[in-house]
Design a protein around this motif. Structure first.
Motif, PDB file in Angstrom:
ATOM      1  N   ILE A 159      -9.166   3.459   7.990  1.00 58.61           N
ATOM      2  CA  ILE A 159      -9.300   2.647   6.776  1.00 58.61           C
ATOM      3  C   ILE A 159      -9.707   1.237   7.204  1.00 58.61           C
ATOM      4  O   ILE A 159      -9.172   0.692   8.173  1.00 58.61           O
ATOM      5  N   HIS A 160     -10.632   0.653   6.488  1.00 54.17           N
ATOM      6  CA  HIS A 160     -11.120  -0.688   6.827  1.00 54.17           C
ATOM      7  C   HIS A 160      -9.949  -1.691   6.814  1.00 54.17           C
ATOM      8  O   HIS A 160      -9.138  -1.687   5.887  1.00 54.17           O
ATOM      9  N   PRO A 161      -9.866  -2.564   7.833  1.00 48.64           N
ATOM     10  CA  PRO A 161      -8.773  -3.541   7.901  1.00 48.64           C
ATOM     11  C   PRO A 161      -8.668  -4.426   6.656  1.00 48.64           C
ATOM     12  O   PRO A 161      -7.561  -4.811   6.258  1.00 48.64           O
ATOM     13  N   GLY A 162      -9.795  -4.737   6.034  1.00 52.46           N
ATOM     14  CA  GLY A 162      -9.757  -5.557   4.818  1.00 52.46           C
ATOM     15  C   GLY A 162      -8.969  -4.898   3.711  1.00 52.46           C
ATOM     16  O   GLY A 162      -8.205  -5.562   2.990  1.00 52.46           O
ATOM     17  N   PHE A 163      -9.114  -3.579   3.559  1.00 54.85           N
ATOM     18  CA  PHE A 163      -8.352  -2.849   2.540  1.00 54.85           C
ATOM     19  C   PHE A 163      -6.862  -2.832   2.876  1.00 54.85           C
ATOM     20  O   PHE A 163      -6.017  -2.957   1.996  1.00 54.85           O
ATOM     21  N   VAL A 164      -6.540  -2.686   4.151  1.00 58.79           N
ATOM     22  CA  VAL A 164      -5.140  -2.682   4.574  1.00 58.79           C
ATOM     23  C   VAL A 164      -4.516  -4.047   4.301  1.00 58.79           C
ATOM     24  O   VAL A 164      -3.414  -4.142   3.738  1.00 58.79           O
ATOM     25  N   ILE A 165      -5.216  -5.106   4.656  1.00 58.09           N
ATOM     26  CA  ILE A 165      -4.703  -6.460   4.423  1.00 58.09           C
ATOM     27  C   ILE A 165      -4.553  -6.730   2.932  1.00 58.09           C
ATOM     28  O   ILE A 165      -3.526  -7.249   2.485  1.00 58.09           O
ATOM     29  N   ALA A 166      -5.566  -6.358   2.151  1.00 54.09           N
ATOM     30  CA  ALA A 166      -5.497  -6.574   0.704  1.00 54.09           C
ATOM     31  C   ALA A 166      -4.323  -5.810   0.094  1.00 54.09           C
ATOM     32  O   ALA A 166      -3.586  -6.348  -0.754  1.00 54.09           O
ATOM     33  N   THR A 167      -4.113  -4.577   0.528  1.00 56.48           N
ATOM     34  CA  THR A 167      -2.987  -3.780   0.019  1.00 56.48           C
ATOM     35  C   THR A 167      -1.659  -4.430   0.373  1.00 56.48           C
ATOM     36  O   THR A 167      -0.764  -4.543  -0.476  1.00 56.48           O
ATOM     37  N   LEU A 168      -1.523  -4.878   1.607  1.00 59.84           N
ATOM     38  CA  LEU A 168      -0.275  -5.533   2.019  1.00 59.84           C
ATOM     39  C   LEU A 168      -0.061  -6.848   1.270  1.00 59.84           C
ATOM     40  O   LEU A 168       1.076  -7.194   0.938  1.00 59.84           O
ATOM     41  N   LEU A 169      -1.143  -7.583   0.995  1.00 60.51           N
ATOM     42  CA  LEU A 169      -1.008  -8.815   0.207  1.00 60.51           C
ATOM     43  C   LEU A 169      -0.524  -8.510  -1.205  1.00 60.51           C
ATOM     44  O   LEU A 169       0.347  -9.208  -1.741  1.00 60.51           O
ATOM     45  N   ILE A 170      -1.056  -7.468  -1.813  1.00 63.18           N
ATOM     46  CA  ILE A 170      -0.639  -7.078  -3.169  1.00 63.18           C
ATOM     47  C   ILE A 170       0.823  -6.655  -3.161  1.00 63.18           C
ATOM     48  O   ILE A 170       1.602  -7.059  -4.046  1.00 63.18           O
ATOM     49  N   ILE A 171       1.226  -5.874  -2.164  1.00 65.06           N
ATOM     50  CA  ILE A 171       2.628  -5.459  -2.061  1.00 65.06           C
ATOM     51  C   ILE A 171       3.524  -6.680  -1.882  1.00 65.06           C
ATOM     52  O   ILE A 171       4.572  -6.801  -2.517  1.00 65.06           O
TER      53      ILE A 171
END
Length: 183
Positions: A159-171
């Protein structure tokens, strides 16, 4: 005016010495911004990297733009951006003509191979600093969970790191925070 000169020097130095692109520039910018000029704390710098990685484009220019604006306003933003890209532009113009001639040179290949371990050490030191700060701010359990989940998502699931970071920011935004501590 001295502040603008310092902004230029900090980002010009980072841009000049950042061999290999944006990720190798991060430890150099960290040294200038956090250690040398003390414009930010380690935590603030970590936030800049986290948010910068969620946005499109080169990380070095995003960091320069934000930090330059924060330290010196709109003039600081422009100053930091120019200072970041100027070394590349100058070297590109100067070296473009001789690039073809020397690209197969043993000296150039040796120089490139010699720089790679140095960049690896710089990235490792920065990573170790972030691990220590994560442990201190989140606690070892939460920091480990985030590390493991991120590792699996990025390395195993591709999974692209940007999506992982964005998901963690939302959480993180959805979690209740008590007294500034989320542990």
């Amino acid at each position: 005016m001295a502040k603008q000169l310092h902004i230029f020097i900090a980002f010009f130095r980072s841009g000049l010495l950042g061999f290999g692109g944006g990720p190798t520039t991060i430890p150099l910018v960290h040294k200038e911004v956090v250690k040398t000029y003390e414009w930010m704390t380690d935590e603030e710098f970590s936030d800049v990297i986290s948010i910068g990685n969620t946005l499109p484009g080169p990380i070095a220019t995003k960091m320069a733009g934000y930090i330059g604006f924060r330290v010196g306003g709109w003039l600081g933003l422009i100053n930091a951006l120019v200072a970041t890209v100027l070394p590349t532009v100058i070297l590109l113009v100067l070296l473009l003509g001789s690039l073809k001639q020397f690209s197969e040179s043993d000296f150039v290949n040796g120089m490139t191979n010699g720089v790679i371990p140095i960049v690896a050490v710089m990235m490792g030191v920065l990573t170790w600093d972030f691990i220590k700060k994560s442990k201190a701010s989140l606690g070892i359990k939460l920091a480990s969970i985030i590390f493991i989940v991120s590792f699996i998502a990025i390395i195993v699931l591709n999974i692209h790191p940007g999506f992982v970071i964005a998901t963690l920011l939302i959480i993180a935004l959805a979690l209740p925070v008590k007294g500034g501590d989320i542990s």
